[in-house]
Motif scaffolding. Sequence first.
Motif, mmCIF file in Angstrom:
data_model
loop_
_atom_site.group_PDB
_atom_site.id
_atom_site.type_symbol
_atom_site.label_atom_id
_atom_site.label_comp_id
_atom_site.label_asym_id
_atom_site.label_seq_id
_atom_site.Cartn_x
_atom_site.Cartn_y
_atom_site.Cartn_z
ATOM 1 N N LEU A 1 35.806 9.398 35.503
ATOM 2 C CA LEU A 1 34.827 10.296 34.888
ATOM 3 C C LEU A 1 35.040 11.737 35.382
ATOM 4 C CD1 LEU A 1 32.125 10.788 33.294
ATOM 5 C CD2 LEU A 1 30.932 10.293 35.414
ATOM 6 N N CYS A 2 35.271 11.856 36.691
ATOM 7 C CA CYS A 2 35.462 13.192 37.286
ATOM 8 C C CYS A 2 36.661 13.907 36.674
ATOM 9 C CB CYS A 2 35.644 13.083 38.798
ATOM 10 S SG CYS A 2 34.073 12.817 39.631
ATOM 11 N N LYS A 3 37.726 13.156 36.456
ATOM 12 C CA LYS A 3 38.947 13.762 35.895
ATOM 13 C C LYS A 3 38.736 14.091 34.409
ATOM 14 C CE LYS A 3 43.302 14.650 35.272
ATOM 15 N NZ LYS A 3 44.520 14.166 34.899
ATOM 16 N N ARG A 4 38.210 13.108 33.668
ATOM 17 C CA ARG A 4 38.093 13.229 32.212
ATOM 18 C C ARG A 4 37.127 14.336 31.801
ATOM 19 N NH1 ARG A 4 34.782 10.111 29.568
ATOM 20 N NH2 ARG A 4 34.616 8.631 31.278
ATOM 21 N N ARG A 5 36.009 14.464 32.551
ATOM 22 C CA ARG A 5 35.002 15.447 32.144
ATOM 23 C C ARG A 5 35.075 16.753 32.940
ATOM 24 N NH1 ARG A 5 31.134 14.125 28.634
ATOM 25 N NH2 ARG A 5 31.322 16.366 28.411
ATOM 26 N N GLY A 6 36.029 16.846 33.860
ATOM 27 C CA GLY A 6 36.201 18.143 34.541
ATOM 28 C C GLY A 6 35.285 18.358 35.725
ATOM 29 N N PHE A 7 34.988 17.270 36.454
ATOM 30 C CA PHE A 7 34.271 17.461 37.722
ATOM 31 C C PHE A 7 35.278 17.742 38.847
ATOM 32 C CE2 PHE A 7 30.873 15.261 35.446
ATOM 33 C CZ PHE A 7 29.729 15.878 35.927
ATOM 34 N N VAL A 8 36.292 16.873 38.957
ATOM 35 C CA VAL A 8 37.235 16.984 40.077
ATOM 36 C C VAL A 8 38.643 16.637 39.610
ATOM 37 C CG1 VAL A 8 37.805 16.122 42.391
ATOM 38 C CG2 VAL A 8 35.420 16.292 41.719
ATOM 39 N N PHE A 9 39.609 17.472 40.017
ATOM 40 C CA PHE A 9 41.020 17.213 39.717
ATOM 41 C C PHE A 9 41.798 17.078 41.029
ATOM 42 C CE2 PHE A 9 39.685 20.511 36.469
ATOM 43 C CZ PHE A 9 39.428 19.603 35.456
ATOM 44 N N GLN A 10 42.909 16.371 40.963
ATOM 45 C CA GLN A 10 43.825 16.321 42.109
ATOM 46 C C GLN A 10 44.388 17.729 42.315
ATOM 47 O OE1 GLN A 10 45.136 13.299 43.947
ATOM 48 N NE2 GLN A 10 45.538 15.093 45.218
#
Length: 454
Positions: free
Chosen positions: A14-23
Amino acid sequence: MSDPVVTMEKIVNLCKRRGFVFQSSEIYGGLNSCYDYGPLGVELKRNVKEAWWRDTVTTRPDVVGVDCSILMHPRVWEASGHVASFSDPMVDCKLCKGRFRADHIDQLRCPKQPSKKPGECDGELTEPRSFNLMFKTHMGPVEDSGAAIYLRPETAQGIFVNFVNVVNSARMKPPFGIAQMGKSFRNEITPGNFLFRTREFEQMELEFFVPPGSDDGWYAYWQQRRMQWYTDYGIKADRLRLRAHASDELAHYAKGCADVEYQFPIGWQELEGIANRTDYDLKQHIEYSGKDLSFFDEQSKERFVPYVIEPSAGADRGTLAFLVDSYDEDGPDNDRRAVLRLHPALAPVKLAIFPLMKRDGLGEKAMEIADSLRAHFAVAYDQSGSIGRRYRRQDEIGTPLGVTVDYDTMKDGTVTLRDRDTMAQERVPIDSLYEIVRAKVAPPVNRAALRPPA
Ligand code: GAP
């Protein structure tokens, strides 16, 4: 974990897909244990930090804040004990050359044979040795040992070395606190579990200075207060606990320490530590700096070195806990909804505005409403897809309120207001939106918390 709905994998996705947290540095293959907050994550984490600052500093008469530099005089870390003993026991695998924290072996996996723990595979582990967790760098153009300097491993020491500056400039008198939020760096041997253990992270720390003898009462007070903060902002009480350290777990200078623990999908883990650090830190800095850091009480005519109660929380760990705790799914199998039931004060977007159709002036009207509210709240505008899909997109990122502009809006100046949690809809005048949203996103007020210990 008691709640099978939420898994770490779902949160990471969810974090990656919706733009909360990226590597971090993803296009170069990523940098292990480092993360970047995206557009929604940066708002969520800012709101978590704002909630902490508000509760700890701005709503209290007895706490002030500082924002100290990350680089400090190297003697600070000698005085604090970090140079000599801020280390973890490390073991190496002689076969795969993997390095592991010896006291975490039970929770770790062999990188070559993930079904086994390190040492249970074909590799043999070395004897544990001490590994200092501070990142070292050099100040200035010459890389000699005289220019060695550390990235701070905690924000607390910036507070201790400014104790007298704050007493004199802000005219504070124990019991009072100094708070700081900011980046800290630790060269963790085995970081992992997403935002939980990283090498660069943010702390939210309070050093609360009290007259010796009143420390036990304040220690109990801050434990209660910090537990209350998490539940005030929506963390479920049955996933939160306070765990007092056994005497053999305590740092040599601490009179007491209790961890606020949260039941993550990876198990019960520390969110925050609350310690009675006695007068250790100020006395160490008195010794190493040669400066008088004691306090003279004009009323009682007594001079003393204050004791310190320290609630020390992680902003990233806290953000992860709020994400995990608020994640929910509901609805029938063929129409499942993912929703972040974040406290509205923490939600990255407060209100989403949707025109039912783009045409017939509905789009312009919706945009006009969005623009008028954007000066006060984080507002999203979405005109693509069915209304149902648009609601779902906002539910998944925790937006507490949705507003639909339709043909009736053009006739009578009302809109449909939808609540994220109940999904109930009601008709309200456009003019009332500001007050409705303001009341909905207001932070919790806990006046009882301001009472000092008896
Ligand atoms: N001044 C006391 C102190 O730093 P700590 O228990 O080492 O105490 C306080 O750290 C909090 O900082 C932890 O409870 C955790 O929330 C956060 N923290 C510590 N190390 C971390 C790491 N490697 N990654 C993310 N957060 C961390």
